[in-house]
Every structure is written in structure tokens, then in C-alpha cells.
Design an enzyme around this catalytic site. Structure first.
Site, short mmCIF file in Angstrom:
data_model
loop_
_atom_site.label_atom_id
_atom_site.label_comp_id
_atom_site.label_asym_id
_atom_site.label_seq_id
_atom_site.Cartn_x
_atom_site.Cartn_y
_atom_site.Cartn_z
CE LYS A 14 -2.29 0.99 3.60
NZ LYS A 14 -2.50 0.50 4.84
NE ARG A 89 -6.97 2.74 10.65
CZ ARG A 89 -5.83 2.16 10.91
NH1 ARG A 89 -5.78 1.12 11.68
NH2 ARG A 89 -4.72 2.63 10.40
NE ARG A 128 7.24 -3.71 6.62
CZ ARG A 128 6.00 -3.26 6.57
NH1 ARG A 128 5.56 -2.66 5.48
NH2 ARG A 128 5.19 -3.42 7.59
NE ARG A 134 6.60 -1.52 11.03
CZ ARG A 134 5.43 -1.30 10.43
NH1 ARG A 134 5.38 -0.60 9.32
NH2 ARG A 134 4.33 -1.79 10.93
NE ARG A 146 1.40 -5.46 11.90
CZ ARG A 146 2.50 -5.42 11.14
NH1 ARG A 146 3.51 -6.22 11.38
NH2 ARG A 146 2.58 -4.56 10.16
#
Length: 191
Positions: A14, A89, A128, A134, A146
Site C-alpha cells: 500500500k 476503518r 521487511r 520494526r 495484524r
């Protein structure tokens, strides 16, 4: 003015596609997270109100977020359109956004949902996680949670916009340029 919502689970690409869309179509990126941080940093009345909720560990109410979006729309009168990221959301937020946009004499024109198989998302996020720093991208169970949370939260929003024939599902697997080409065709068909 062309307004677009881009949805996709963590790892769907995204962010990458957003950058390309902004560059190609001249859209103003509207990330609610960025808006919140900006309003708080500027110590605007809405920012101070949001901060008071956040300081108590509470979610910022929809009315406050909608107020920030309204300010962003007003502050960008010459924008060719907006790319909504991270909002809405919930169905209630979608309804509130539609009411606001109607007042501004515009609307959401398209909701694009990037669809990527869960196994591919996990692979991308773990990859990633090796370079991003992260911590939420390094644990497969956290990643799965998630992804599940994303689907639970966003399905009602997609169902809401489906009623207005504004949802297009895009296969989010392939090269960045292949995916962007499909996205661009959907947008070009609506502009």
C-alpha cells in the site's frame, strides 16, 4: 476532484503504491496518523483535544478525526483529489466521511483493496522485518494477528462501499509496476 481510499493488509504494498499514485495523479495524501501528529505538533484545538484522549490511552473519537480531515480539505482547495490512508476503518467512519465530503461537494469515487495471499504477506513482512527495524515485522504470530485484525476491521468498510459500487479488488501480487498498471486502469476508468 477525485477521492480514493486505498486499502490493503500489512505488507500488501500500500505504501509503495500510494507514492506512485500521488506522483501520477497529483493526489494529496491524507493519512490520519500524519494528520493527528501534525495537529498535535501545531497545538491546534483539535490537536490538543486528540492529545488529551491519546494521553489517557483512549482512541481519538471519530468527530475529532473528521474535524481534522475537514481542516485538511479546507487547507488544500486546489488539490486534484485526496488519497485516504488509514481512514475510514469502520462503517460509522465511512458514513461520517461521506457526509463531510457531501458538504464539501465531493465524494469518495473509488475504494481499491489490495488482495494478497496470507502466506505472501507473512513472507514479505518477515523480509521487511530483517531490514526495517520494526519489531512487529519479525514475529510470525504477531503478523498473523495484524492481518486478522485488518480483515476484521476493514470488511465492514468494504461492504459499505460495495453498496455504492465503489469497491475494486486488485491482485496485489506481481511486480510493483504490474500492480500499479492495474490500479491505474481502475482509476482512469473512473476519472
Amino acid at each position: 476532484m477525485f477521492n480514493l481510499i486505498l486499502f490493503g493488509p500489512p505488507g500488501s504494498g500500500k505504501g509503495t503504491q500510494s507514492e506512485k499514485l500521488i506522483a501520477k495523479y497529483g493526489l494529496k495524501h491524507l493519512s490520519t496518523g500524519d494528520l493527528l501528529r501534525s495537529e498535535i505538533a501545531a497545538q491546534t484545538p483539535l490537536g490538543l483535544e486528540a492529545k488529551s484522549f491519546m494521553d489517557k490511552g483512549q482512541l481519538v473519537p471519530d468527530e475529532v478525526v473528521i474535524g481534522m480531515i475537514s481542516s485538511a480539505l479546507d487547507n488544500n482547495p486546489n488539490a486534484k483529489g485526496f488519497l485516504f490512508d488509514g481512514f475510514p476503518r469502520t462503517e460509522a467512519q465511512a458514513e461520517a466521511l461521506d457526509k463531510l465530503l457531501k458538504l464539501k461537494k465531493t465524494a469518495i469515487h473509488l475504494m481499491l483493496a489490495l488482495d494478497v495471499a496470507e502466506a505472501e504477506l507473512i513472507k514479505r513482512l518477515l523480509g521487511r522485518g530483517k531490514t526495517s527495524g520494526r519489531s512487529d515485522d519479525t514475529n510470525e504470530e504477531v503478523i498473523k494477528a495484524r492481518i486478522a485484525e485488518y480483515h476484521k476491521k476493514t470488511t465492514p468498510v468494504a461492504d459499505y462501499y460495495l453498496k455504492f459500487d465503489k469497491v475494486k479488488h486488485i491482485k496485489g501480487e506481481g511486480t510493483v509496476d504490474e500492480i500499479f498498471e492495474v490500479i491505474s486502469k481502475e482509476i482512469d476508468g473512473k476519472i
